[in-house]
Design a protein around this motif. Structure first.
Motif, PDB file in Angstrom:
ATOM      1  N   SER A   3       0.838  -1.160  -0.018  1.00  0.00           N
ATOM      2  CA  SER A   3       0.110  -0.022   0.090  1.00  0.00           C
ATOM      3  C   SER A   3       0.927   1.267  -0.147  1.00  0.00           C
ATOM      4  O   SER A   3       0.630   2.237  -0.740  1.00  0.00           O
ATOM      5  N   GLY A   4       2.053   1.247   0.792  1.00  0.00           N
ATOM      6  CA  GLY A   4       2.897   2.271   0.751  1.00  0.00           C
ATOM      7  C   GLY A   4       3.562   2.508  -0.548  1.00  0.00           C
ATOM      8  O   GLY A   4       3.488   3.906  -0.888  1.00  0.00           O
ATOM      9  N   ASP A  64      -6.610   1.581  -7.129  1.00  0.00           N
ATOM     10  CA  ASP A  64      -5.614   1.234  -6.165  1.00  0.00           C
ATOM     11  C   ASP A  64      -6.223   0.587  -4.949  1.00  0.00           C
ATOM     12  O   ASP A  64      -5.883  -0.714  -4.440  1.00  0.00           O
ATOM     13  N   THR A  65      -7.441   0.971  -4.330  1.00  0.00           N
ATOM     14  CA  THR A  65      -7.839   0.608  -3.128  1.00  0.00           C
ATOM     15  C   THR A  65      -8.853  -0.438  -3.240  1.00  0.00           C
ATOM     16  O   THR A  65      -9.039  -1.173  -2.407  1.00  0.00           O
ATOM     17  N   VAL A 122      -3.708  -8.108  -3.715  1.00  0.00           N
ATOM     18  CA  VAL A 122      -2.331  -8.786  -3.097  1.00  0.00           C
ATOM     19  C   VAL A 122      -2.973  -9.281  -1.855  1.00  0.00           C
ATOM     20  O   VAL A 122      -2.468 -10.197  -1.292  1.00  0.00           O
ATOM     21  N   GLY A 123      -3.864  -8.404  -1.113  1.00  0.00           N
ATOM     22  CA  GLY A 123      -4.381  -8.743   0.188  1.00  0.00           C
ATOM     23  C   GLY A 123      -5.134 -10.158   0.448  1.00  0.00           C
ATOM     24  O   GLY A 123      -5.033 -10.773   1.141  1.00  0.00           O
ATOM     25  N   GLY A 139      -3.400   0.609   6.096  1.00  0.00           N
ATOM     26  CA  GLY A 139      -4.067   1.941   6.732  1.00  0.00           C
ATOM     27  C   GLY A 139      -2.823   2.505   7.320  1.00  0.00           C
ATOM     28  O   GLY A 139      -2.794   3.642   7.187  1.00  0.00           O
ATOM     29  N   SER A 140      -2.001   1.922   7.937  1.00  0.00           N
ATOM     30  CA  SER A 140      -0.802   2.297   8.622  1.00  0.00           C
ATOM     31  C   SER A 140       0.233   3.126   7.461  1.00  0.00           C
ATOM     32  O   SER A 140       0.647   4.139   7.777  1.00  0.00           O
ATOM     33  N   ALA A 141       0.203   2.730   6.291  1.00  0.00           N
ATOM     34  CA  ALA A 141       0.909   3.278   5.245  1.00  0.00           C
ATOM     35  C   ALA A 141       0.346   4.447   4.945  1.00  0.00           C
ATOM     36  O   ALA A 141       1.040   5.389   4.658  1.00  0.00           O
ATOM     37  N   SER A 142      -0.865   4.675   4.903  1.00  0.00           N
ATOM     38  CA  SER A 142      -1.638   5.777   4.688  1.00  0.00           C
ATOM     39  C   SER A 142      -1.258   6.894   5.536  1.00  0.00           C
ATOM     40  O   SER A 142      -1.145   8.052   5.216  1.00  0.00           O
TER      41      SER A 142
END
Length: 205
Positions: free
Chosen positions: A12-13, A128-129, A136-137, A151-154
């Protein structure tokens, strides 16, 4: 579970860092110090909601359509390759720096509405989302951990844009900075595309 979290964070990052309309808008606000933390917070929340919706919806689709994951994987490879090519092209040709001047500070409400429009009216956000990241998830052991990582990457990225953009506004106003940013983005996107094509991302879980 930790591996799923880390993969969510990295994948995600890498995708969020690709400078598009949303990121450039937040960065422009940060350079001008114009309600940039409010804008960044809205982007974080929107990303988390969309990734979670795409992730859990994607899992249901993959259970009923076994061949969907493979199709999404190669669609992801093509899309990431396209992003990499665009970024590397911009790095080679250059583009103008951010405009730091402005016609007066806007109210917080107007800034938030503009941020929301830049987010929801950009088709790349949905690719993307709702498509690429969940593809991938869905291969990971823990969907919840993957979403937490995404979420942490965002949160990390938009916090960096808001804080770093304001701090480094003189440097970020120069076109040369964008060439370096685009070059790094292009290499990162190409690397993720190669990993996804080889299936190594899914094999980590």
């Amino acid at each position: 579970m930790l591996e799923s979290y880390l993969i969510g964070l990295v994948v995600s990052g890498g995708i969020i860092v690709a400078i598009g309309a949303q990121n450039a808008y937040v960065l422009g606000l940060a350079v001008r110090r114009e309600h940039h933390w409010w804008s960044a917070g809205l982007c974080m929340g929107t990303d988390l909601l969309l990734v979670a919706a795409g992730m859990f919806g994607m899992s249901a689709v993959l259970l009923t359509v076994p061949g969907a994951l493979e199709a999404l994987r190669w669609l992801g490879v093509a899309f990431l390759g396209w992003l990499a090519a665009q970024a590397l092209y911009r790095a080679g040709t250059g583009r103008g720096g951010l405009e730091t001047g402005g016609g007066g500070e806007r109210g917080r409400g107007r800034v938030l509405l503009a941020t929301l429009a830049v987010t929801v009216l950009n088709p790349q956000v949905y690719l993307d989302t709702l498509l690429l990241i969940p593809s991938v998830g869905a291969q990971q052991e823990s969907a919840a951990a993957f979403v937490a990582g995404a979420g942490s990457a965002s949160v990390l990225w938009f916090s960096l844009l808001a804080w770093g953009g304001a701090l480094l506004s003189p440097w970020l106003s120069r076109p040369g900075a964008w060439r370096a940013i685009d070059g790094a983005i292009g290499l990162m996107m190409a690397g993720i595309a190669a990993q996804l094509a080889g299936g190594s991302l899914g094999g980590l879980a």
